[in-house]
Write a protein that holds these residues in place. Sequence first.
Motif, PDB file in Angstrom:
ATOM      1  N   LEU A   3       0.836  -1.195   0.000  1.00 22.67           N
ATOM      2  CA  LEU A   3       0.000   0.000   0.000  1.00 22.67           C
ATOM      3  C   LEU A   3       0.872   1.245   0.000  1.00 22.67           C
ATOM      4  O   LEU A   3       1.887   1.300   0.711  1.00 22.67           O
ATOM      5  CB  LEU A   3      -0.911   0.021   1.230  1.00 22.67           C
ATOM      6  N   GLN A   4       0.453   2.239  -0.762  1.00 22.41           N
ATOM      7  CA  GLN A   4       1.188   3.499  -0.848  1.00 22.41           C
ATOM      8  C   GLN A   4       0.211   4.634  -0.598  1.00 22.41           C
ATOM      9  O   GLN A   4      -0.653   4.914  -1.435  1.00 22.41           O
ATOM     10  CB  GLN A   4       1.827   3.646  -2.223  1.00 22.41           C
ATOM     11  N   ALA A   5       0.353   5.290   0.551  1.00 22.01           N
ATOM     12  CA  ALA A   5      -0.505   6.418   0.890  1.00 22.01           C
ATOM     13  C   ALA A   5       0.112   7.713   0.384  1.00 22.01           C
ATOM     14  O   ALA A   5       1.333   7.889   0.426  1.00 22.01           O
ATOM     15  CB  ALA A   5      -0.709   6.493   2.392  1.00 22.01           C
ATOM     16  N   SER A   6      -0.741   8.622  -0.062  1.00 18.60           N
ATOM     17  CA  SER A   6      -0.277   9.918  -0.553  1.00 18.60           C
ATOM     18  C   SER A   6      -1.385  10.943  -0.395  1.00 18.60           C
ATOM     19  O   SER A   6      -2.529  10.592  -0.077  1.00 18.60           O
ATOM     20  CB  SER A   6       0.142   9.813  -2.015  1.00 18.60           C
ATOM     21  N   GLY A   7      -1.047  12.209  -0.631  1.00 21.11           N
ATOM     22  CA  GLY A   7      -2.042  13.260  -0.608  1.00 21.11           C
ATOM     23  C   GLY A   7      -2.024  14.149   0.611  1.00 21.11           C
ATOM     24  O   GLY A   7      -2.788  15.114   0.688  1.00 21.11           O
ATOM     25  N   GLY A   8      -1.185  13.845   1.575  1.00 18.80           N
ATOM     26  CA  GLY A   8      -1.106  14.682   2.752  1.00 18.80           C
ATOM     27  C   GLY A   8      -0.462  16.021   2.439  1.00 18.80           C
ATOM     28  O   GLY A   8       0.048  16.252   1.344  1.00 18.80           O
ATOM     29  N   GLY A   9      -0.509  16.915   3.418  1.00 19.03           N
ATOM     30  CA  GLY A   9       0.095  18.222   3.231  1.00 19.03           C
ATOM     31  C   GLY A   9      -0.331  19.176   4.318  1.00 19.03           C
ATOM     32  O   GLY A   9      -0.892  18.776   5.338  1.00 19.03           O
ATOM     33  N   LEU A  10      -0.050  20.447   4.074  1.00 16.51           N
ATOM     34  CA  LEU A  10      -0.393  21.521   5.001  1.00 16.51           C
ATOM     35  C   LEU A  10      -1.610  22.266   4.459  1.00 16.51           C
ATOM     36  O   LEU A  10      -1.614  22.688   3.294  1.00 16.51           O
ATOM     37  CB  LEU A  10       0.790  22.477   5.153  1.00 16.51           C
ATOM     38  N   VAL A  11      -2.616  22.440   5.303  1.00 16.84           N
ATOM     39  CA  VAL A  11      -3.835  23.124   4.890  1.00 16.84           C
ATOM     40  C   VAL A  11      -4.356  23.957   6.044  1.00 16.84           C
ATOM     41  O   VAL A  11      -4.110  23.628   7.222  1.00 16.84           O
ATOM     42  CB  VAL A  11      -4.885  22.084   4.426  1.00 16.84           C
ATOM     43  N   GLN A  12      -5.050  25.022   5.728  1.00 17.66           N
ATOM     44  CA  GLN A  12      -5.640  25.855   6.774  1.00 17.66           C
ATOM     45  C   GLN A  12      -6.924  25.219   7.291  1.00 17.66           C
ATOM     46  O   GLN A  12      -7.590  24.450   6.590  1.00 17.66           O
ATOM     47  CB  GLN A  12      -5.942  27.238   6.227  1.00 17.66           C
ATOM     48  N   ALA A  13      -7.260  25.547   8.501  1.00 17.99           N
ATOM     49  CA  ALA A  13      -8.505  25.066   9.087  1.00 17.99           C
ATOM     50  C   ALA A  13      -9.682  25.443   8.173  1.00 17.99           C
ATOM     51  O   ALA A  13      -9.729  26.553   7.640  1.00 17.99           O
ATOM     52  CB  ALA A  13      -8.699  25.664  10.474  1.00 17.99           C
ATOM     53  N   GLY A  14     -10.587  24.485   8.002  1.00 20.19           N
ATOM     54  CA  GLY A  14     -11.710  24.679   7.101  1.00 20.19           C
ATOM     55  C   GLY A  14     -11.459  24.190   5.692  1.00 20.19           C
ATOM     56  O   GLY A  14     -12.393  24.089   4.889  1.00 20.19           O
ATOM     57  N   GLY A  15     -10.206  23.880   5.391  1.00 22.10           N
ATOM     58  CA  GLY A  15      -9.849  23.424   4.058  1.00 22.10           C
ATOM     59  C   GLY A  15     -10.092  21.936   3.868  1.00 22.10           C
ATOM     60  O   GLY A  15     -10.632  21.249   4.751  1.00 22.10           O
ATOM     61  N   SER A  16      -9.675  21.449   2.700  1.00 20.07           N
ATOM     62  CA  SER A  16      -9.906  20.050   2.329  1.00 20.07           C
ATOM     63  C   SER A  16      -8.636  19.408   1.788  1.00 20.07           C
ATOM     64  O   SER A  16      -7.769  20.092   1.234  1.00 20.07           O
ATOM     65  CB  SER A  16     -10.990  19.956   1.249  1.00 20.07           C
ATOM     66  N   LEU A  17      -8.568  18.109   1.958  1.00 21.53           N
ATOM     67  CA  LEU A  17      -7.525  17.290   1.357  1.00 21.53           C
ATOM     68  C   LEU A  17      -8.139  15.958   0.960  1.00 21.53           C
ATOM     69  O   LEU A  17      -9.098  15.505   1.593  1.00 21.53           O
ATOM     70  CB  LEU A  17      -6.372  17.023   2.328  1.00 21.53           C
ATOM     71  N   ARG A  18      -7.563  15.337  -0.043  1.00 23.16           N
ATOM     72  CA  ARG A  18      -7.968  13.985  -0.397  1.00 23.16           C
ATOM     73  C   ARG A  18      -6.748  13.076  -0.349  1.00 23.16           C
ATOM     74  O   ARG A  18      -5.768  13.285  -1.082  1.00 23.16           O
ATOM     75  CB  ARG A  18      -8.604  13.900  -1.783  1.00 23.16           C
ATOM     76  N   LEU A  19      -6.821  12.093   0.524  1.00 26.40           N
ATOM     77  CA  LEU A  19      -5.760  11.102   0.626  1.00 26.40           C
ATOM     78  C   LEU A  19      -6.069   9.936  -0.300  1.00 26.40           C
ATOM     79  O   LEU A  19      -7.235   9.565  -0.476  1.00 26.40           O
ATOM     80  CB  LEU A  19      -5.634  10.599   2.064  1.00 26.40           C
ATOM     81  N   SER A  20      -5.007   9.372  -0.849  1.00 27.85           N
ATOM     82  CA  SER A  20      -5.141   8.200  -1.702  1.00 27.85           C
ATOM     83  C   SER A  20      -4.312   7.068  -1.147  1.00 27.85           C
ATOM     84  O   SER A  20      -3.269   7.301  -0.519  1.00 27.85           O
ATOM     85  CB  SER A  20      -4.677   8.512  -3.128  1.00 27.85           C
TER      86      SER A  20
END
Length: 122
Positions: A3-20
């Motif tokens: 398994l290879q996880a990706s998609g993390g990062g730095l985001v401001q509160a209220g924002g969105s991210l999608r992990l894969s």
Amino acid sequence: VQLQASGGGLVQAGGSLRLSCATSGRTLSTYAMGWFRQTPGKDREFVAAINWNGGNTYYADSVKGRFTISKDSAKNTAYLQMNSLKPEDTAVYYCAARWMTATRNNYEYNYWGQGTQVTVSS
């Protein structure tokens, strides 16, 4: 199953991210997928899980209504859509797989990805 996880990062509160979570070597079609997260000094905690056929999903109370787990067996990839992120969501996120049926218990998952860092700033 690798398994290879990706998609993390730095985001401001209220924002969105999608992990894969991409797999190699084996199809996802018969595997349940889970997402867990961990912060320093704490146990790895359950976030979300989905059954092998996508028919059932489970969420921690802390993320219910904000996060959505899904899987695309044709692409051998699972996803965690994270909306309305909060600083307390900051953690390393891990994806995991097990045969058929989803569970909230991390010790019941056989395969793990390497983790991806999510940082939510206030």
